[in-house]
Design a protein around this motif. Structure first.
Motif, PDB file in Angstrom:
ATOM      1  N   UNK A   3       0.853  -1.180   0.000  1.00 38.49           N
ATOM      2  CA  UNK A   3       0.000   0.000   0.000  1.00 38.49           C
ATOM      3  C   UNK A   3       0.896   1.240   0.000  1.00 38.49           C
ATOM      4  N   UNK A   4       0.581   2.175  -0.879  1.00 43.41           N
ATOM      5  CA  UNK A   4       1.304   3.450  -0.905  1.00 43.41           C
ATOM      6  C   UNK A   4       0.393   4.551  -0.387  1.00 43.41           C
ATOM      7  N   UNK A   5       0.929   5.346   0.534  1.00 44.12           N
ATOM      8  CA  UNK A   5       0.277   6.591   0.932  1.00 44.12           C
ATOM      9  C   UNK A   5       1.024   7.680   0.165  1.00 44.12           C
ATOM     10  N   UNK A   6       0.314   8.389  -0.699  1.00 47.67           N
ATOM     11  CA  UNK A   6       0.961   9.392  -1.530  1.00 47.67           C
ATOM     12  C   UNK A   6       1.767  10.362  -0.678  1.00 47.67           C
ATOM     13  N   UNK A   7       2.989  10.588  -1.090  1.00 50.14           N
ATOM     14  CA  UNK A   7       3.867  11.516  -0.401  1.00 50.14           C
ATOM     15  C   UNK A   7       4.574  10.938   0.805  1.00 50.14           C
ATOM     16  N   UNK A   8       4.280   9.685   1.176  1.00 52.46           N
ATOM     17  CA  UNK A   8       4.885   9.107   2.377  1.00 52.46           C
ATOM     18  C   UNK A   8       5.715   7.857   2.113  1.00 52.46           C
ATOM     19  N   UNK A  68      -2.432  -0.837  -3.875  1.00 46.31           N
ATOM     20  CA  UNK A  68      -3.417   0.112  -3.384  1.00 46.31           C
ATOM     21  C   UNK A  68      -2.711   1.436  -3.147  1.00 46.31           C
ATOM     22  N   UNK A  69      -3.295   2.533  -3.613  1.00 51.99           N
ATOM     23  CA  UNK A  69      -2.717   3.863  -3.426  1.00 51.99           C
ATOM     24  C   UNK A  69      -3.738   4.719  -2.695  1.00 51.99           C
ATOM     25  N   UNK A  70      -3.306   5.277  -1.566  1.00 45.17           N
ATOM     26  CA  UNK A  70      -4.173   6.114  -0.736  1.00 45.17           C
ATOM     27  C   UNK A  70      -3.720   7.570  -0.829  1.00 45.17           C
ATOM     28  N   UNK A  71      -4.640   8.513  -0.650  1.00 50.50           N
ATOM     29  CA  UNK A  71      -4.302   9.933  -0.782  1.00 50.50           C
ATOM     30  C   UNK A  71      -3.442  10.435   0.371  1.00 50.50           C
ATOM     31  N   UNK A  72      -2.875  11.620   0.177  1.00 48.36           N
ATOM     32  CA  UNK A  72      -2.108  12.277   1.231  1.00 48.36           C
ATOM     33  C   UNK A  72      -3.043  12.654   2.378  1.00 48.36           C
ATOM     34  N   UNK A  73      -2.487  12.816   3.569  1.00 49.83           N
ATOM     35  CA  UNK A  73      -3.331  13.192   4.709  1.00 49.83           C
ATOM     36  C   UNK A  73      -4.045  14.531   4.525  1.00 49.83           C
ATOM     37  N   UNK A  75      -5.266  15.680   1.664  1.00 49.08           N
ATOM     38  CA  UNK A  75      -6.115  15.663   0.468  1.00 49.08           C
ATOM     39  C   UNK A  75      -7.484  16.268   0.786  1.00 49.08           C
ATOM     40  N   UNK A  76      -8.016  16.973  -0.176  1.00 50.42           N
ATOM     41  CA  UNK A  76      -9.346  17.569   0.018  1.00 50.42           C
ATOM     42  C   UNK A  76     -10.425  16.531  -0.261  1.00 50.42           C
ATOM     43  N   UNK A  77     -11.620  16.847   0.178  1.00 51.33           N
ATOM     44  CA  UNK A  77     -12.766  15.987  -0.088  1.00 51.33           C
ATOM     45  C   UNK A  77     -12.943  15.822  -1.601  1.00 51.33           C
ATOM     46  N   UNK A  78     -12.763  16.893  -2.362  1.00 48.04           N
ATOM     47  CA  UNK A  78     -12.898  16.823  -3.823  1.00 48.04           C
ATOM     48  C   UNK A  78     -11.808  15.935  -4.425  1.00 48.04           C
ATOM     49  N   UNK A  79     -10.575  16.022  -3.904  1.00 46.77           N
ATOM     50  CA  UNK A  79      -9.482  15.171  -4.404  1.00 46.77           C
ATOM     51  C   UNK A  79      -9.820  13.702  -4.200  1.00 46.77           C
ATOM     52  N   UNK A  80     -10.304  13.373  -3.030  1.00 47.16           N
ATOM     53  CA  UNK A  80     -10.616  11.981  -2.715  1.00 47.16           C
ATOM     54  C   UNK A  80     -11.827  11.519  -3.513  1.00 47.16           C
ATOM     55  N   UNK A  81     -12.782  12.383  -3.715  1.00 47.72           N
ATOM     56  CA  UNK A  81     -13.950  12.031  -4.539  1.00 47.72           C
ATOM     57  C   UNK A  81     -13.487  11.573  -5.926  1.00 47.72           C
ATOM     58  N   UNK A  82     -12.466  12.249  -6.478  1.00 43.80           N
ATOM     59  CA  UNK A  82     -11.938  11.892  -7.797  1.00 43.80           C
ATOM     60  C   UNK A  82     -11.232  10.536  -7.791  1.00 43.80           C
ATOM     61  N   UNK A  83     -10.694  10.120  -6.632  1.00 45.55           N
ATOM     62  CA  UNK A  83      -9.979   8.850  -6.521  1.00 45.55           C
ATOM     63  C   UNK A  83     -10.893   7.662  -6.251  1.00 45.55           C
ATOM     64  N   UNK A  89     -11.951   3.616  -1.695  1.00 44.05           N
ATOM     65  CA  UNK A  89     -10.526   3.601  -2.002  1.00 44.05           C
ATOM     66  C   UNK A  89      -9.972   2.176  -1.994  1.00 44.05           C
ATOM     67  N   UNK A  90     -10.574   1.329  -1.184  1.00 43.77           N
ATOM     68  CA  UNK A  90     -10.110  -0.055  -1.019  1.00 43.77           C
ATOM     69  C   UNK A  90     -11.119  -0.986  -1.655  1.00 43.77           C
ATOM     70  N   UNK A  91     -10.750  -1.653  -2.741  1.00 34.75           N
ATOM     71  CA  UNK A  91     -11.692  -2.562  -3.383  1.00 34.75           C
ATOM     72  C   UNK A  91     -12.087  -3.721  -2.464  1.00 34.75           C
ATOM     73  N   UNK A  92     -13.323  -4.148  -2.578  1.00 33.51           N
ATOM     74  CA  UNK A  92     -13.741  -5.321  -1.828  1.00 33.51           C
ATOM     75  C   UNK A  92     -14.794  -5.084  -0.803  1.00 33.51           C
TER      76      UNK A  92
END
Length: 92
Positions: A3-8, A68-73, A75-83, A89-92
């Motif tokens: 799992x990648x957390x963007x920027x971390x 799996x790629x997760x947004x930065x801490x 991230x805006x609500x709009x950014x996450x909505x796009x992801x 964010x997690x399939x299943x």
């Protein structure tokens, strides 16, 4: 699973943790859909904290494909909505 957390960076997570992560992901999806900014921020923080707590960090020089790629801490609500996919964010 990697799992990648963007920027971390990346962490290795055992599949046994996905029930807990999916619970948070489902909550995050509901908050994004309803526009609940405070709930979104709280749940995104909890999700990322759980990944950090449950995962084993990979070395910075490791270049493993992330499943799996997760947004930065911050991230805006709009950014996450796009992801988000249909399952969050997690399939299943």
């Amino acid at each position: 699973m990697i799992v990648r957390i963007m920027g971390e960076g990346q962490v290795q997570l055992d599949d046994s943790h996905f029930a807990e992560l999916n619970t948070l992901d489902d909550e995050l999806l509901r908050e994004v859909e309803s526009g609940d900014e405070a709930g979104f921020r709280r749940t995104l923080t909890a999700l990322l904290d759980a990944v950090r707590r449950l995962g084993t960090p990979l070395p910075d020089d490791a270049l493993e494909p992330s499943e799996l790629i997760l947004p930065t801490p911050d991230a805006s609500l709009a950014d996450v909505r796009d992801l988000l996919g249909d399952d969050g964010l997690i399939p299943g």
